[in-house]
Scaffold this active site. Sequence first.
Site, PDB file in Angstrom:
ATOM      1  N   GLU A   1      75.589  -9.658  37.175  1.00 62.22           N
ATOM      2  CA  GLU A   1      76.948  -9.503  37.391  1.00 62.22           C
ATOM      3  C   GLU A   1      77.642  -9.299  38.852  1.00 62.22           C
ATOM      4  O   GLU A   1      78.733  -9.565  39.305  1.00 62.22           O
ATOM      5  CB  GLU A   1      77.298  -8.400  36.632  1.00 62.22           C
ATOM      6  CG  GLU A   1      77.504  -8.761  35.252  1.00 62.22           C
ATOM      7  CD  GLU A   1      78.206  -7.941  33.941  1.00 62.22           C
ATOM      8  OE1 GLU A   1      79.240  -7.164  34.494  1.00 62.22           O
ATOM      9  OE2 GLU A   1      78.057  -7.989  32.777  1.00 62.22           O
TER      10      GLU A   1
ATOM     11  N   ASP B   1      80.644 -11.974  22.355  1.00 65.30           N
ATOM     12  CA  ASP B   1      79.763 -11.223  23.168  1.00 65.30           C
ATOM     13  C   ASP B   1      80.219  -9.906  23.543  1.00 65.30           C
ATOM     14  O   ASP B   1      81.405  -9.735  23.468  1.00 65.30           O
ATOM     15  CB  ASP B   1      79.345 -11.901  24.496  1.00 65.30           C
ATOM     16  CG  ASP B   1      78.420 -11.416  25.238  1.00 65.30           C
ATOM     17  OD1 ASP B   1      77.378 -10.865  24.795  1.00 65.30           O
ATOM     18  OD2 ASP B   1      78.720 -11.326  26.526  1.00 65.30           O
ATOM     19  N   SER B   2      79.264  -9.266  24.013  1.00 63.59           N
ATOM     20  CA  SER B   2      79.817  -7.977  24.503  1.00 63.59           C
ATOM     21  C   SER B   2      80.768  -7.796  25.798  1.00 63.59           C
ATOM     22  O   SER B   2      81.416  -7.081  26.122  1.00 63.59           O
ATOM     23  CB  SER B   2      78.619  -7.009  24.788  1.00 63.59           C
ATOM     24  OG  SER B   2      77.877  -7.577  25.855  1.00 63.59           O
TER      25      SER B   2
ATOM     26  N   TYR C   1      76.537  -3.416  25.406  1.00 64.93           N
ATOM     27  CA  TYR C   1      75.960  -3.015  23.962  1.00 64.93           C
ATOM     28  C   TYR C   1      74.568  -2.671  24.179  1.00 64.93           C
ATOM     29  O   TYR C   1      73.833  -1.947  23.300  1.00 64.93           O
ATOM     30  CB  TYR C   1      76.095  -4.246  23.075  1.00 64.93           C
ATOM     31  CG  TYR C   1      77.483  -4.582  22.591  1.00 64.93           C
ATOM     32  CD1 TYR C   1      78.545  -4.027  23.044  1.00 64.93           C
ATOM     33  CD2 TYR C   1      77.667  -5.637  21.524  1.00 64.93           C
ATOM     34  CE1 TYR C   1      79.732  -4.052  22.372  1.00 64.93           C
ATOM     35  CE2 TYR C   1      78.977  -5.787  20.850  1.00 64.93           C
ATOM     36  CZ  TYR C   1      80.066  -5.099  21.554  1.00 64.93           C
ATOM     37  OH  TYR C   1      81.321  -5.564  20.958  1.00 64.93           O
ATOM     38  N   GLY C   2      73.906  -3.057  25.267  1.00 65.55           N
ATOM     39  CA  GLY C   2      72.433  -3.008  25.325  1.00 65.55           C
ATOM     40  C   GLY C   2      71.836  -1.511  25.436  1.00 65.55           C
ATOM     41  O   GLY C   2      70.651  -1.479  25.018  1.00 65.55           O
TER      42      GLY C   2
ATOM     43  N   CYS D   1      75.465 -12.885  21.696  1.00 65.89           N
ATOM     44  CA  CYS D   1      74.929 -11.484  22.253  1.00 65.89           C
ATOM     45  C   CYS D   1      73.531 -11.323  21.571  1.00 65.89           C
ATOM     46  O   CYS D   1      73.624 -11.060  20.488  1.00 65.89           O
ATOM     47  CB  CYS D   1      76.012 -10.623  22.093  1.00 65.89           C
ATOM     48  SG  CYS D   1      75.417  -8.938  22.623  1.00 65.89           S
ATOM     49  N   ASN D   2      72.542 -11.066  22.509  1.00 64.13           N
ATOM     50  CA  ASN D   2      71.321 -10.657  21.813  1.00 64.13           C
ATOM     51  C   ASN D   2      71.240  -9.499  21.106  1.00 64.13           C
ATOM     52  O   ASN D   2      70.845  -9.390  20.039  1.00 64.13           O
ATOM     53  CB  ASN D   2      70.188 -10.931  22.766  1.00 64.13           C
ATOM     54  CG  ASN D   2      69.959 -12.138  23.280  1.00 64.13           C
ATOM     55  OD1 ASN D   2      70.770 -12.709  24.148  1.00 64.13           O
ATOM     56  ND2 ASN D   2      68.831 -12.962  22.901  1.00 64.13           N
ATOM     57  N   THR D   3      71.872  -8.332  21.801  1.00 61.71           N
ATOM     58  CA  THR D   3      71.870  -7.239  21.278  1.00 61.71           C
ATOM     59  C   THR D   3      72.721  -7.076  19.694  1.00 61.71           C
ATOM     60  O   THR D   3      72.060  -6.477  19.013  1.00 61.71           O
ATOM     61  CB  THR D   3      72.376  -6.028  22.187  1.00 61.71           C
ATOM     62  OG1 THR D   3      71.972  -6.339  23.445  1.00 61.71           O
ATOM     63  CG2 THR D   3      72.339  -4.664  21.642  1.00 61.71           C
TER      64      THR D   3
ATOM     65  N   CYS E   1      68.396 -12.325  26.692  1.00 56.74           N
ATOM     66  CA  CYS E   1      69.691 -11.550  27.073  1.00 56.74           C
ATOM     67  C   CYS E   1      70.606 -12.760  27.694  1.00 56.74           C
ATOM     68  O   CYS E   1      69.841 -13.534  28.401  1.00 56.74           O
ATOM     69  CB  CYS E   1      69.341 -10.472  27.965  1.00 56.74           C
ATOM     70  SG  CYS E   1      70.775  -9.663  28.485  1.00 56.74           S
ATOM     71  N   THR E   2      71.937 -12.576  27.238  1.00 60.19           N
ATOM     72  CA  THR E   2      72.752 -13.471  27.928  1.00 60.19           C
ATOM     73  C   THR E   2      72.829 -13.662  29.226  1.00 60.19           C
ATOM     74  O   THR E   2      73.093 -14.926  29.713  1.00 60.19           O
ATOM     75  CB  THR E   2      74.371 -13.146  27.468  1.00 60.19           C
ATOM     76  OG1 THR E   2      74.419 -11.616  27.896  1.00 60.19           O
ATOM     77  CG2 THR E   2      74.567 -13.065  25.834  1.00 60.19           C
ATOM     78  N   HIS E   3      72.545 -12.632  30.140  1.00 62.02           N
ATOM     79  CA  HIS E   3      72.562 -12.927  31.479  1.00 62.02           C
ATOM     80  C   HIS E   3      71.360 -13.430  32.206  1.00 62.02           C
ATOM     81  O   HIS E   3      71.629 -13.907  33.076  1.00 62.02           O
ATOM     82  CB  HIS E   3      72.774 -11.441  32.064  1.00 62.02           C
ATOM     83  CG  HIS E   3      74.148 -10.745  31.923  1.00 62.02           C
ATOM     84  ND1 HIS E   3      74.573 -10.480  30.386  1.00 62.02           N
ATOM     85  CD2 HIS E   3      75.084 -10.105  32.784  1.00 62.02           C
ATOM     86  CE1 HIS E   3      75.747  -9.936  30.741  1.00 62.02           C
ATOM     87  NE2 HIS E   3      75.990  -9.915  31.846  1.00 62.02           N
TER      88      HIS E   3
HETATM   89  N1  DGL Z   1      75.234  -9.356  26.057  1.00 59.60           N
HETATM   90  C1  DGL Z   1      74.031  -8.585  26.024  1.00 59.60           C
HETATM   91  C2  DGL Z   1      73.030  -9.034  25.360  1.00 59.60           C
HETATM   92  O1  DGL Z   1      72.691 -10.230  25.498  1.00 59.60           O
HETATM   93  C3  DGL Z   1      73.803  -7.967  27.369  1.00 59.60           C
HETATM   94  C4  DGL Z   1      75.006  -6.879  27.955  1.00 59.60           C
HETATM   95  C5  DGL Z   1      75.183  -5.689  27.175  1.00 59.60           C
HETATM   96  O2  DGL Z   1      74.153  -4.961  27.415  1.00 59.60           O
HETATM   97  O3  DGL Z   1      76.060  -5.571  26.584  1.00 59.60           O
HETATM   98  O4  DGL Z   1      72.188  -8.343  24.824  1.00 59.60           O
END
Ligand code: DGL
Length: 267
Positions: free
Chosen positions: A144, A10-11, A42-43, A73-75, A176-178
């Site tokens: 976070e 993940d990012s 990454y987003g 990571c979705n992005t 998104c992971t969060h």
């Molecule tokens: N992990 C990223 C996602 O799921 C979210 C955090 C980021 O922007 O890196 O897209």
Amino acid sequence: MNRAPIGIFDSGIGGLTVARAIYRHLPQESTIYFGDTARVPYGSKSPDTVRRYSEEILHWLLRQDVKAVVVACNTSTAYALDRLQQQSPVPVIGVVEPGAAAAARACRDGTIGVIGTAGTVASGAYPHRRVIQQACPLFVPLVEEGWFDHPATELVASEYLAPLRRAGVDALVLGCTHYPLLTPLLARLMGPGVILIDSAEETASTVADTLAALGLAASPPHTLPNTGASDPPSHRYVVSDDSSRFLTIGARFLGERLTAVELAAWE
Ligand code: DGL
């Protein structure tokens, strides 16, 4: 090969929600988690940059002899999954398709809402006839900060979700992971008629199916000959920067204490 770990990346910290779901679905598997804490988020980055970072991490994980890679990571998934799959000798599984498929199953003819980072939404990675997407860039820092049910988060969420509520979506994909950490708040704001789809859970079940189908699943921990000791699965955490923050905040995502985090030595 079956005892080899699954690589998860993940990012940063957020992919721990996916790792947590994988531990639950596949308790016998060992894992190596890579969080790119030096280059998060990454987003908000361009597709080319996200692809380059994702490729670098894929190759790092392959050098650790992983048997499969989960792009948690979705992005990264939205921008780089195809390319990673082409470059990898082992299966690469992303988080978008499992969530999208679950949403399509949950409401065949209905309207699906997708919330994610600006990058995920811009990529158009969620395919469905009737999808309404909404970027929610402020959610990542709020989560976070640990503000899962804070008035500030509620205010921001009400604003982001307003178009989805007006459109009367039937399901909402947490893309998104969060976002799984905001589930109680999002469920309350969307109302009882809306099904929330947790991509982390859906991905973990896809990982389990993929490993089983390819004969790659680890068998349950076995007793070592002579000593009688068992050989439990191990979970390694590696980050590209600041392991102390990952240790404290990561525990919220993982739902348990993190004891050891390594700083990556890029080879
Ligand atoms: N992990 C990223 C996602 O799921 C979210 C955090 C980021 O922007 O890196 O897209």
